[in-house]
Design an enzyme around this catalytic site. Structure first.
Site, PDB file in Angstrom:
ATOM      1  N   SER A   1      11.320  14.954  94.541  1.00 20.00           N
ATOM      2  CA  SER A   1      11.722  15.941  93.599  1.00 20.00           C
ATOM      3  C   SER A   1      11.118  17.308  94.291  1.00 20.00           C
ATOM      4  CB  SER A   1      11.257  15.651  92.082  1.00 20.00           C
ATOM      5  OG  SER A   1      11.119  16.908  91.526  1.00 20.00           O
TER       6      SER A   1
HETATM    7  N1  LIG Z   1      13.564  22.969  85.563  1.00 17.67           N
HETATM    8  C1  LIG Z   1      13.013  21.502  85.730  1.00 17.67           C
HETATM    9  C2  LIG Z   1      13.714  20.985  86.590  1.00 17.67           C
HETATM   10  C3  LIG Z   1      13.244  19.442  86.556  1.00 17.67           C
HETATM   11  C4  LIG Z   1      14.665  18.426  86.845  1.00 17.67           C
HETATM   12  O1  LIG Z   1      15.719  18.731  86.799  1.00 17.67           O
HETATM   13  N2  LIG Z   1      14.070  17.586  87.697  1.00 17.67           N
HETATM   14  C5  LIG Z   1      14.944  16.308  88.282  1.00 17.67           C
HETATM   15  C6  LIG Z   1      14.340  15.972  89.754  1.00 17.67           C
HETATM   16  S1  LIG Z   1      14.190  17.157  90.768  1.00 17.67           S
HETATM   17  C7  LIG Z   1      14.950  15.335  87.104  1.00 17.67           C
HETATM   18  O2  LIG Z   1      13.949  14.942  86.783  1.00 17.67           O
HETATM   19  N3  LIG Z   1      16.132  14.921  87.135  1.00 17.67           N
HETATM   20  C8  LIG Z   1      16.469  13.543  86.186  1.00 17.67           C
HETATM   21  C9  LIG Z   1      17.176  13.903  84.896  1.00 17.67           C
HETATM   22  O3  LIG Z   1      17.422  15.226  84.803  1.00 17.67           O
HETATM   23  O4  LIG Z   1      17.540  13.024  84.054  1.00 17.67           O
HETATM   24  C10 LIG Z   1      11.539  21.894  86.553  1.00 17.67           C
HETATM   25  O5  LIG Z   1      11.276  22.863  87.245  1.00 17.67           O
HETATM   26  O6  LIG Z   1      10.624  21.051  86.425  1.00 17.67           O
END
Ligand SMILES: N[C@@H](CCC(=O)N[C@@H](CS)C(=O)NCC(=O)O)C(=O)O
Length: 220
Positions: free
Chosen positions: A12
Protein backbone atom coordinates in the site's frame (compact mmCIF):
# COMPACT_ATOMS: atom_id res chain seq x y z
CA UNK A 1 6.57 7.97 24.77
CA UNK A 2 3.65 5.53 24.75
CA UNK A 3 3.25 2.55 22.48
CA UNK A 4 2.98 3.34 18.78
CA UNK A 5 1.58 0.78 16.34
CA UNK A 6 1.18 1.00 12.59
CA UNK A 7 -1.29 -1.36 10.92
CA UNK A 8 -0.70 -1.91 7.22
CA UNK A 9 0.71 -3.81 4.28
CA UNK A 10 3.91 -3.01 2.35
CA UNK A 11 2.14 -2.97 -1.03
CA UNK A 12 0.00 0.00 0.00
CA UNK A 13 1.43 3.39 -1.04
CA UNK A 14 -0.45 5.05 1.81
CA UNK A 15 1.26 2.74 4.30
CA UNK A 16 4.69 3.37 2.75
CA UNK A 17 4.16 7.12 3.07
CA UNK A 18 3.74 6.60 6.82
CA UNK A 19 6.89 4.45 6.90
CA UNK A 20 8.81 7.30 5.26
CA UNK A 21 7.52 9.78 7.86
CA UNK A 22 8.27 7.50 10.81
CA UNK A 23 11.80 6.81 9.54
CA UNK A 24 12.41 10.52 8.86
CA UNK A 25 11.34 11.28 12.43
CA UNK A 26 13.34 8.38 13.85
CA UNK A 27 10.39 7.15 15.88
CA UNK A 28 10.20 3.55 17.12
CA UNK A 29 6.99 1.68 16.41
CA UNK A 30 5.49 -1.76 16.04
CA UNK A 31 4.31 -2.84 12.58
CA UNK A 32 1.27 -5.11 12.46
CA UNK A 33 0.60 -6.55 9.02
CA UNK A 34 -3.00 -6.55 7.81
CA UNK A 35 -3.09 -8.83 4.78
CA UNK A 36 -5.68 -7.32 2.45
CA UNK A 37 -5.31 -10.21 -0.01
CA UNK A 38 -6.45 -12.55 2.75
CA UNK A 39 -9.21 -10.10 3.68
CA UNK A 40 -7.84 -9.55 7.18
CA UNK A 41 -9.07 -5.94 6.96
CA UNK A 42 -12.66 -7.23 6.87
CA UNK A 43 -12.34 -9.34 10.01
CA UNK A 44 -14.26 -8.17 13.09
CA UNK A 45 -11.01 -7.56 15.06
CA UNK A 46 -9.80 -5.04 12.48
CA UNK A 47 -13.23 -3.51 11.86
CA UNK A 48 -13.32 -2.68 15.57
CA UNK A 49 -10.15 -0.61 15.04
CA UNK A 50 -11.17 0.86 11.68
CA UNK A 51 -14.77 0.41 10.52
CA UNK A 52 -13.72 1.87 7.13
CA UNK A 53 -11.45 -1.21 6.70
CA UNK A 54 -8.55 0.72 5.19
CA UNK A 55 -4.85 0.73 5.94
CA UNK A 56 -2.84 2.49 7.25
CA UNK A 57 -4.13 2.88 10.77
CA UNK A 58 -2.06 4.39 13.56
CA UNK A 59 -2.58 3.50 17.19
CA UNK A 60 -0.74 6.01 19.37
CA UNK A 61 -1.15 4.67 22.88
CA UNK A 62 -4.87 4.10 22.34
CA UNK A 63 -5.50 7.09 20.07
CA UNK A 64 -6.64 5.61 16.76
CA UNK A 65 -6.13 7.57 13.56
CA UNK A 66 -6.99 6.54 10.00
CA UNK A 67 -5.90 8.03 6.65
CA UNK A 68 -2.22 8.41 5.81
CA UNK A 69 -2.50 12.18 5.28
CA UNK A 70 -4.00 12.74 8.72
CA UNK A 71 -1.50 10.28 10.23
CA UNK A 72 1.60 11.89 8.72
CA UNK A 73 0.68 15.43 9.73
CA UNK A 74 -0.17 14.22 13.25
CA UNK A 75 3.14 12.36 13.54
CA UNK A 76 5.17 15.43 12.57
CA UNK A 77 3.20 17.62 15.01
CA UNK A 78 3.66 15.17 17.84
CA UNK A 79 7.13 13.68 17.26
CA UNK A 80 8.99 16.13 14.96
CA UNK A 81 12.01 17.90 16.47
CA UNK A 82 10.93 20.81 14.27
CA UNK A 83 8.07 21.52 11.86
CA UNK A 84 10.02 21.27 8.59
CA UNK A 85 8.16 18.19 7.32
CA UNK A 86 4.79 19.89 7.94
CA UNK A 87 5.29 23.62 8.54
CA UNK A 88 3.26 25.56 11.09
CA UNK A 89 3.51 28.74 9.03
CA UNK A 90 0.02 29.17 7.58
CA UNK A 91 0.98 29.82 3.97
CA UNK A 92 3.70 27.19 3.77
CA UNK A 93 1.34 24.67 5.36
CA UNK A 94 -1.39 25.60 2.87
CA UNK A 95 0.92 24.73 -0.02
CA UNK A 96 1.72 21.35 1.57
CA UNK A 97 -2.00 20.76 2.15
CA UNK A 98 -2.76 21.51 -1.49
CA UNK A 99 -0.24 18.84 -2.55
CA UNK A 100 -1.74 16.39 -0.03
CA UNK A 101 -5.23 16.95 -1.40
CA UNK A 102 -3.89 16.54 -4.92
CA UNK A 103 -2.44 13.21 -3.80
CA UNK A 104 -5.58 11.93 -2.14
CA UNK A 105 -7.85 13.00 -5.00
CA UNK A 106 -6.13 13.11 -8.39
CA UNK A 107 -3.08 10.87 -7.88
CA UNK A 108 -5.00 8.22 -5.96
CA UNK A 109 -7.81 8.00 -8.50
CA UNK A 110 -5.38 7.89 -11.42
CA UNK A 111 -3.70 4.92 -9.75
CA UNK A 112 -6.91 3.17 -8.77
CA UNK A 113 -8.28 3.48 -12.33
CA UNK A 114 -5.17 1.86 -13.75
CA UNK A 115 -5.01 -0.91 -11.17
CA UNK A 116 -8.74 -1.71 -11.27
CA UNK A 117 -8.67 -3.97 -14.37
CA UNK A 118 -5.69 -5.95 -13.01
CA UNK A 119 -6.76 -6.27 -9.39
CA UNK A 120 -10.53 -6.23 -9.38
CA UNK A 121 -11.74 -7.19 -12.84
CA UNK A 122 -9.38 -10.01 -13.78
CA UNK A 123 -8.39 -8.23 -17.02
CA UNK A 124 -4.94 -7.46 -18.39
CA UNK A 125 -5.83 -4.61 -20.77
CA UNK A 126 -5.57 -1.06 -19.43
CA UNK A 127 -7.36 1.65 -21.43
CA UNK A 128 -4.93 4.23 -22.91
CA UNK A 129 -7.05 7.09 -21.49
CA UNK A 130 -6.13 5.97 -17.95
CA UNK A 131 -2.43 6.07 -18.80
CA UNK A 132 -2.98 9.54 -20.32
CA UNK A 133 -4.49 10.65 -17.00
CA UNK A 134 -1.33 9.44 -15.25
CA UNK A 135 0.75 11.44 -17.73
CA UNK A 136 -1.34 14.47 -16.71
CA UNK A 137 -0.24 13.81 -13.13
CA UNK A 138 3.45 13.74 -14.17
CA UNK A 139 2.94 17.03 -15.99
CA UNK A 140 1.41 18.70 -12.92
CA UNK A 141 4.06 17.35 -10.56
CA UNK A 142 6.72 18.72 -12.88
CA UNK A 143 4.95 22.10 -12.67
CA UNK A 144 4.83 21.98 -8.85
CA UNK A 145 8.59 21.41 -8.89
CA UNK A 146 9.19 24.67 -10.73
CA UNK A 147 8.97 26.46 -7.38
CA UNK A 148 11.68 24.44 -5.61
CA UNK A 149 13.57 21.19 -5.24
CA UNK A 150 10.66 19.58 -3.41
CA UNK A 151 6.96 19.37 -4.19
CA UNK A 152 5.96 22.11 -1.76
CA UNK A 153 8.97 24.39 -2.17
CA UNK A 154 12.57 24.32 -1.00
CA UNK A 155 12.17 21.80 1.83
CA UNK A 156 11.31 18.14 2.07
CA UNK A 157 7.77 17.68 3.44
CA UNK A 158 5.28 14.87 3.92
CA UNK A 159 3.85 15.79 0.48
CA UNK A 160 7.04 14.32 -1.02
CA UNK A 161 6.51 11.11 0.93
CA UNK A 162 2.93 10.61 -0.26
CA UNK A 163 3.67 11.24 -3.93
CA UNK A 164 6.87 9.17 -3.88
CA UNK A 165 5.06 6.20 -2.40
CA UNK A 166 2.34 6.44 -5.06
CA UNK A 167 4.67 6.93 -8.03
CA UNK A 168 6.87 3.95 -7.13
CA UNK A 169 4.19 1.59 -8.45
CA UNK A 170 2.84 3.84 -11.22
CA UNK A 171 6.20 4.12 -12.97
CA UNK A 172 5.71 0.51 -14.06
CA UNK A 173 2.74 1.59 -16.19
CA UNK A 174 4.29 4.77 -17.55
CA UNK A 175 8.07 5.04 -17.25
CA UNK A 176 9.18 8.61 -16.73
CA UNK A 177 10.50 10.47 -19.77
CA UNK A 178 13.19 12.67 -18.21
CA UNK A 179 13.44 14.85 -21.32
CA UNK A 180 9.74 15.77 -20.96
CA UNK A 181 9.69 15.99 -17.16
CA UNK A 182 13.25 16.85 -16.09
CA UNK A 183 12.29 18.37 -12.74
CA UNK A 184 10.24 15.34 -11.80
CA UNK A 185 13.07 12.98 -12.80
CA UNK A 186 15.58 14.98 -10.72
CA UNK A 187 13.19 15.03 -7.75
CA UNK A 188 12.72 11.22 -7.86
CA UNK A 189 16.49 10.86 -7.77
CA UNK A 190 16.74 13.32 -4.86
CA UNK A 191 14.16 11.38 -2.84
CA UNK A 192 15.86 8.05 -3.58
CA UNK A 193 19.02 9.42 -1.98
CA UNK A 194 17.34 9.86 1.42
CA UNK A 195 19.14 7.49 3.80
CA UNK A 196 15.91 5.77 4.85
CA UNK A 197 14.30 5.66 1.36
CA UNK A 198 15.15 2.09 0.43
CA UNK A 199 14.08 0.52 3.71
CA UNK A 200 10.91 2.61 4.06
CA UNK A 201 9.70 2.60 0.46
CA UNK A 202 11.92 1.06 -2.25
CA UNK A 203 12.30 -2.44 -0.86
CA UNK A 204 8.73 -2.50 0.52
CA UNK A 205 7.25 -1.64 -2.89
CA UNK A 206 9.31 -4.26 -4.72
CA UNK A 207 6.96 -7.17 -4.11
CA UNK A 208 3.91 -5.21 -5.33
CA UNK A 209 5.81 -3.93 -8.39
CA UNK A 210 6.79 -7.54 -9.22
CA UNK A 211 3.19 -8.61 -8.80
CA UNK A 212 2.01 -5.94 -11.27
CA UNK A 213 4.67 -6.93 -13.81
CA UNK A 214 3.66 -10.58 -13.49
CA UNK A 215 0.21 -9.63 -14.84
CA UNK A 216 1.77 -8.99 -18.30
CA UNK A 217 -0.64 -6.12 -18.86
CA UNK A 218 -1.19 -4.37 -22.20
CA UNK A 219 -2.31 -0.82 -22.91
CA UNK A 220 -4.89 -0.22 -25.62
N1 LIG B 1 -7.10 7.96 1.87
C1 LIG B 1 -6.68 6.74 2.55
C2 LIG B 1 -6.73 5.60 1.58
C3 LIG B 1 -6.49 4.28 2.27
C4 LIG B 1 -6.79 3.12 1.35
O1 LIG B 1 -7.70 3.16 0.49
N2 LIG B 1 -6.03 2.03 1.54
C5 LIG B 1 -6.22 0.87 0.74
C6 LIG B 1 -4.87 0.20 0.51
S1 LIG B 1 -3.82 1.25 -0.43
C7 LIG B 1 -7.11 -0.10 1.52
O2 LIG B 1 -6.94 -0.25 2.71
N3 LIG B 1 -8.06 -0.76 0.84
C8 LIG B 1 -8.91 -1.72 1.43
C9 LIG B 1 -10.36 -1.31 1.48
O3 LIG B 1 -10.67 -0.16 1.09
O4 LIG B 1 -11.17 -2.14 1.89
C10 LIG B 1 -5.26 6.92 3.12
O5 LIG B 1 -4.51 7.77 2.60
O6 LIG B 1 -4.92 6.26 4.09
Amino acid sequence: MGKLTLYGLDGSPSVRSVFLTLRALGVEFEYKIVNLLEKEHLKPEFLKINPLHTVPVLDDDGFILIDSHAINSYLVGKYGKDDSLYPKDLKRRAIVDQRLHYDSSVVTSAGKNILAPLLGENKTEIPQARIDALEGVYKNLNLFLESGDYLAGDNLTIADFHITAALTAFLVFLPLDATKYPKLAAWIQRIKELPYYEEANGSRAAHFVGFIKSKNFTIA
